[in-house]
Motif scaffolding. Structure first.
Motif, short mmCIF file in Angstrom:
data_model
loop_
_atom_site.label_atom_id
_atom_site.label_comp_id
_atom_site.label_asym_id
_atom_site.label_seq_id
_atom_site.Cartn_x
_atom_site.Cartn_y
_atom_site.Cartn_z
N ASP A 409 -13.78 8.52 3.03
CA ASP A 409 -12.36 8.26 3.11
C ASP A 409 -11.76 9.51 3.78
OD1 ASP A 409 -9.66 7.55 2.26
OD2 ASP A 409 -9.92 9.10 0.73
N THR A 411 -8.00 10.85 3.78
CA THR A 411 -7.04 11.67 3.04
C THR A 411 -7.56 12.06 1.67
OG1 THR A 411 -5.43 10.24 4.08
CG2 THR A 411 -4.60 11.81 2.46
N GLU A 442 8.95 7.41 -3.99
CA GLU A 442 7.66 8.10 -3.98
C GLU A 442 7.40 8.87 -5.27
OE1 GLU A 442 5.63 7.08 -2.00
OE2 GLU A 442 5.86 7.73 0.08
N SER A 445 4.87 7.20 -7.16
CA SER A 445 3.56 6.95 -6.56
C SER A 445 2.65 8.16 -6.77
CB SER A 445 3.74 6.70 -5.06
OG SER A 445 2.50 6.79 -4.40
N HIS A 447 0.15 8.77 -4.53
CA HIS A 447 -0.47 9.04 -3.24
C HIS A 447 -0.19 10.48 -2.79
CE1 HIS A 447 -1.63 8.32 0.95
NE2 HIS A 447 -2.32 7.32 0.45
N GLY A 475 -2.73 1.29 -0.19
CA GLY A 475 -3.20 1.56 1.18
C GLY A 475 -2.17 1.22 2.24
N GLN A 476 -0.94 0.86 1.84
CA GLN A 476 0.10 0.54 2.82
C GLN A 476 1.40 1.29 2.57
OE1 GLN A 476 0.05 -3.76 4.08
NE2 GLN A 476 -0.65 -3.99 1.99
N GLY A 496 6.12 3.42 4.04
CA GLY A 496 4.69 3.23 4.25
C GLY A 496 4.36 3.25 5.72
N ASN A 497 3.15 2.79 6.06
CA ASN A 497 2.78 2.84 7.47
C ASN A 497 3.52 1.78 8.27
OD1 ASN A 497 1.20 0.49 7.20
ND2 ASN A 497 -0.52 1.75 6.49
N ILE A 527 4.86 7.99 8.61
CA ILE A 527 5.27 6.86 7.79
C ILE A 527 6.74 6.55 8.07
CG2 ILE A 527 3.59 7.27 5.94
CD1 ILE A 527 6.00 8.27 4.26
N THR A 573 -10.51 4.84 7.10
CA THR A 573 -9.20 5.30 6.68
C THR A 573 -8.12 4.25 6.85
OG1 THR A 573 -7.46 6.94 7.06
CG2 THR A 573 -8.84 6.37 8.95
N GLY A 574 -7.11 4.37 6.05
CA GLY A 574 -5.98 3.47 6.15
C GLY A 574 -4.93 4.01 7.11
N ASP A 575 -5.16 5.22 7.59
CA ASP A 575 -4.17 5.88 8.43
C ASP A 575 -4.24 5.36 9.87
OD1 ASP A 575 -2.16 7.59 9.06
OD2 ASP A 575 -3.15 9.37 8.24
N LYS A 601 -11.85 -1.73 3.67
CA LYS A 601 -12.87 -0.69 3.49
C LYS A 601 -14.11 -1.30 2.85
CE LYS A 601 -9.87 3.39 3.13
NZ LYS A 601 -9.54 4.59 2.37
N ASN A 623 -7.23 4.96 -4.17
CA ASN A 623 -7.19 3.56 -3.74
C ASN A 623 -8.47 3.12 -3.06
OD1 ASN A 623 -7.00 4.84 -1.34
ND2 ASN A 623 -4.81 4.50 -1.09
P1 ADP Z 1 -6.78 7.07 3.47
O1 ADP Z 1 -7.69 5.94 3.73
O2 ADP Z 1 -6.68 8.00 4.63
O3 ADP Z 1 -7.06 7.79 2.20
P2 ADP Z 1 -4.76 5.46 2.21
O4 ADP Z 1 -5.60 4.23 2.14
O5 ADP Z 1 -4.50 6.18 0.96
O6 ADP Z 1 -5.32 6.46 3.32
O7 ADP Z 1 -3.37 5.09 2.86
C1 ADP Z 1 -3.30 4.52 4.13
C2 ADP Z 1 -1.94 4.63 4.71
O8 ADP Z 1 -1.03 3.86 3.96
C3 ADP Z 1 -1.37 6.03 4.71
O9 ADP Z 1 -1.76 6.73 5.85
C4 ADP Z 1 0.11 5.74 4.70
O10 ADP Z 1 0.54 5.50 5.99
C5 ADP Z 1 0.22 4.48 3.90
N1 ADP Z 1 0.57 4.73 2.50
C6 ADP Z 1 -0.17 4.43 1.41
N2 ADP Z 1 0.46 4.76 0.28
C7 ADP Z 1 1.62 5.32 0.64
C8 ADP Z 1 2.74 5.87 -0.06
N3 ADP Z 1 2.76 5.95 -1.40
N4 ADP Z 1 3.75 6.34 0.63
C9 ADP Z 1 3.76 6.28 1.97
N5 ADP Z 1 2.76 5.78 2.69
C10 ADP Z 1 1.70 5.29 2.06
#
Ligand code: ADP
Ligand code: MG
Length: 731
Positions: A409, A411, A442, A445, A447, A475-476, A496-497, A527, A573-575, A601, A623
């Motif tokens: 992963d 982040t 946030e 959250s 994250h 993840g969003q 979010g993204n 974001i 990654t979700g980014d 994933k 996540n």
């Molecule tokens: P990674 O796979 O890099 O760990 P995540 O799956 O945690 O990333 O998240 C993927 C994307 O979703 C982040 O890059 C962000 O854009 C968005 N995201 C997820 N959770 C949040 C949140 N709480 N606030 C803002 N953006 C979020």
């Protein structure tokens, strides 16, 4: 009441099973479970502690430690009593107990007897001396064997009695004495080396001190840790170990957290910092407010997990256990056949074949085979735990050795997970209001992006508003409604993204698009903050926030090592794709999949498994749960103390150190190799011995030596796992 005993002198899983069963047969015992790999016996009973202790002693074990102190002290008293009342009795007891003393005395008597024999002393004297050596060396075993026979159980001790009586019966006194001596010796050596394999795990258990200095109304009291309550104030002076998990309330210091994380660098602790039981206060005076009961502390959790992992038998071991159940009776039948068939049918000499059958009985002991797997596993898992790698079961160690690809992963795993805000832009709305909305949501959250945003907004002095209908889109991003003072027109905010915002109905105009593209191109995580009025299904983009995260300091080296071990690396990654590529480039990871939802994933892991074989997934556990579960081995970066990471993954890296992954790979491969070597050796040496016996090349004492040698070699081979080093990329 439940009592936990840690036993010494448990040298064969079979003996362990017998002890467990005979304790279960006691009337007042509800439950009894013995974990051989640890020498740990857990008994739930109403009373009869005395009887349990007596049974333990009868099975040739002693109690090293138990959880409610009284038993050990009563045993000690008994022993002291024995010393006082009758020294002679005690000496006899020691000599016949089957330990070091028995081995030494029976060996000495044996030498003496041989000397007398060479000096051609009268036969009665010589035979009496040999008999003495036999009795001293074989007493403990015979004692056990007779008990097994009475219950019609055939085990190694029974084989031993048959062999010893047989040797005496056919007049092989010298052989008998050598066998008895070797047997006592092997017991001692086995005990010693097995205790050594348990050492790494034992060291874990003694990490937290048994008592804590508690400050109560200006007075200091030393209390057993079990009696310390949450909220109590514990004093930890320089050089002392923390007894409890807690928060610093007075003082500051440097703490060595190696016992909990495997990292031996010093960590600064000031007021409000969290400290863990077992870690060492290397600097100043600290007062700590206790946050967890002793049995719930991080070290306790770690110990419980390791114990549980060792209690669950991996497939290899289950197979061997089943095999052993049929084995001993089968050998007895074969030995009987060996005596009867050649003599009755082929008319060969009876004594020769009795002798050979006895040798077979001696060599047939399956101990080495039964022990081959657990010695390797307990050593491997113990030494892993000591370096901060928690493996939840032997099974995963087996799996890890077979892994072809490691998926990461991004982040919080490859990067530090502490993203810093690099840009904030707002459109058609005051920036403070946009940030206030983002902050309010946030705050709820977990994250890493959310945490960083909260810090940023907090520093600007922005306050939060109450939130309704809060939702996490894993993840969003997150959504929720803000209750603005003075207005009841509910507005839904989304953070979010960009993909998530667009799919939720947020529209991005030309001007915003230009800013967005520029931010994304710079390789930052961007974001969006959007809002949708209650009456509408379309919303507007209120602002963009960019974050920049750094690689962990060890990421590049860790990836190099993993590649050197011949494994593929993948980043999931979700980014957004630009950030994903930038980070992957820095970390030298070629394969990247970006903009994945947690479910994607999982699919990705499935795909790689199908095309390339077993995959291990490394994630921060927030996540990535579905992917961690799908992978052959789910590895969580388990920043000490996060319970979810410890509980959900198959392996937890306590120190959050990616370097430990290559160590884990090396360890697992070596463990599997050693287990295989052990099984081959145990079976192979036996087969050779059996062949030599049937052709008459083997004498009885050689048979014992072969058996004892195999068990020892197998154990020592397992001990090699204590000294596993990570691979070195500098060479
Ligand atoms: P990674 O796979 O890099 O760990 P995540 O799956 O945690 O990333 O998240 C993927 C994307 O979703 C982040 O890059 C962000 O854009 C968005 N995201 C997820 N959770 C949040 C949140 N709480 N606030 C803002 N953006 C979020
Ligand atoms: Mg993550």
């Amino acid at each position: 009441m439940t009592n936990v005993f840690y036993l010494k002198g448990l040298d064969c899983p079979d003996c362990g099973n017998k002890l467990e069963n005979s304790i279960k047969e006691l009337a007042s015992v509800k439950q009894a479970q013995l974990t051989f790999a640890l020498g740990k016996l857990e008994v739930e009973y109403t009373d009869e502690t005395e009887k349990v202790v007596k049974l333990i002693k009868e099975h040739g074990c002693s109690i090293a430690k138990e959880t409610n102190g009284e038993v050990v002290s009563s045993v000690k008293e008994q022993e002291q009593h024995l010393v006082k009342t009758n020294n002679f009795k005690k000496i006899i007891f020691q000599v016949l107990a089957g330990g070091v003393v028995s081995a030494v005395v029976s060996g000495t008597v044996l030498l003496l007897a041989v000397l007398l024999w060479l000096l051609e002393m009268p036969e009665t004297i010589v035979i009496t001396s040999f008999a003495g050596a036999i009795i001293i060396g074989g007493w403990a075993t015979a004692h056990q064997g007779i008990k097994s026979l009475a219950q019609l159980k055939f085990d190694m001790n029974v084989l031993m009695i048959v062999a010893l009586t047989g040797a005496v019966f056919i007049g092989e006194w010298l052989e008998g004495a050598i066998i008895a001596f070797l047997f006592a010796l092997s017991h001692t050596l086995e005990n010693y080396s097995l205790d050594k394999t348990r050492q790494a795990v034992k060291e874990l258990m003694t990490l937290a001190p048994p008592t804590a200095t508690v400050k109560k109304t200006a007075q200091e009291m030393v209390l057993p840790i079990e009696q310390v309550q949450v909220g109590d104030i514990v004093i930890v002076r320089p050089g002392e170990r923390m007894a409890m998990d807690g928060k610093v309330i007075v003082g500051s210091s440097w703490v060595n957290e190696a016992p909990v994380t495997g990292e031996s660098s010093l960590v600064a602790k000031t007021v409000a910092a969290t400290v863990y039981a077992g870690t060492v206060n290397e600097g100043g005076y600290l007062e700590i407010s206790v946050t967890k009961l002793a049995r719930e502390s991080t070290v306790s959790k770690i110990i419980q997990l390791v114990e549980k992992a060792l209690a669950d038998k991996p497939p290899v071991q289950k197979f061997i256990d089943r095999f052993a159940a049929y084995y001993t009776p089968a050998i007895l039948v074969i030995a009987l056949g060996m005596v009867t068939i050649p003599t009755l049918i082929l008319g060969q000499e009876l004594l020769t074949w009795i002798y050979r059958a006895l040798a077979l009985l001696l060599v047939a002991c399956p101990c080495a085979l039964i022990i081959s797997t657990p010695v390797a596993l307990v050593t491997a898992m113990g030494s892993a735990a000591k370096t901060g790698v928690l493996i939840k079961g032997g099974f995963y160690l087996e799996q890890m050795a077979k892994v072809k690809t490691i998926a990461f992963d991004k982040t919080g795993t490859l990067t530090k997970g502490k993203p810093r805000i690099s840009n904030v832009t707002s459109f058609d709305i005051d920036q403070k209001i946009m940030l206030q909305a983002a902050y309010s949501l946030e705050k709820m959250s977990e994250h890493p992006l959310a945490k960083s945003l909260c810090l940023y907004a907090g520093e600007l002095g922005i306050t939060t508003l109450p939130v309704a209908l809060f939702k996490v889109q894993s993840g969003q991003g997150v959504t929720g409604q803000l209750k603005q003072q003075g207005s009841d027109n509910a507005v839904t905010w989304l953070i979010g993204n960009i993909k998530f915002l667009l799919s939720s109905g947020v529209e991005i105009d030309e001007q915003a698009r230009i800013v967005l593209n520029k931010q994304v191109a710079s390789g930052d995580t961007v974001i969006g903050v959007g809002c949708i009025p209650g009456s509408s299904s379309k919303g507007i983009l209120a602002g963009l926030i960019s974050f920049r995260d750094e690689l962990r300091p060890e990421t590049i080296e860790a990836m190099l090592k993993i590649k050197k071990l011949g494994l593929d690396t993948v980043m999931l990654t979700g980014d957004n794709t630009a950030v994903a590529n930038k980070i992957a480039n820095l970390a030298a990871i070629k394969q990247v999949a970006s903009q994945l939802l947690p479910g994607d994933k999982l699919t990705e892991i499935k795909k790689i498994t199908e095309s390339k074989g077993a995959v291990a997934m490394v994630g921060d556990g927030i996540n990535d749960a579905p992917a961690l579960a799908q992978a052959s081995v789910g590895i969580a970066m388990g920043a000490s103390g996060t319970d979810t990471a410890l509980e959900t993954a198959d392996v937890a890296l306590l120190g959050d150190d990616l370097n430990k992954i290559s160590f884990l790979v090396v360890l697992s491969r070596k463990t599997l190799r050693i287990i295989k070597q052990n099984i081959v050796m145990a079976i192979g040496l036996k087969l050779i011995a059996v062949a030599l016996i049937t052709t008459g090349f083997f004498t009885l004492w050689m048979a014992v030596l072969a058996d004892m040698g195999t068990t020892l070699v197998v154990t020592l081979n397992g001990l090699r796992l204590l000294k596993i080093r990570d691979i070195d990329v500098s060479k």
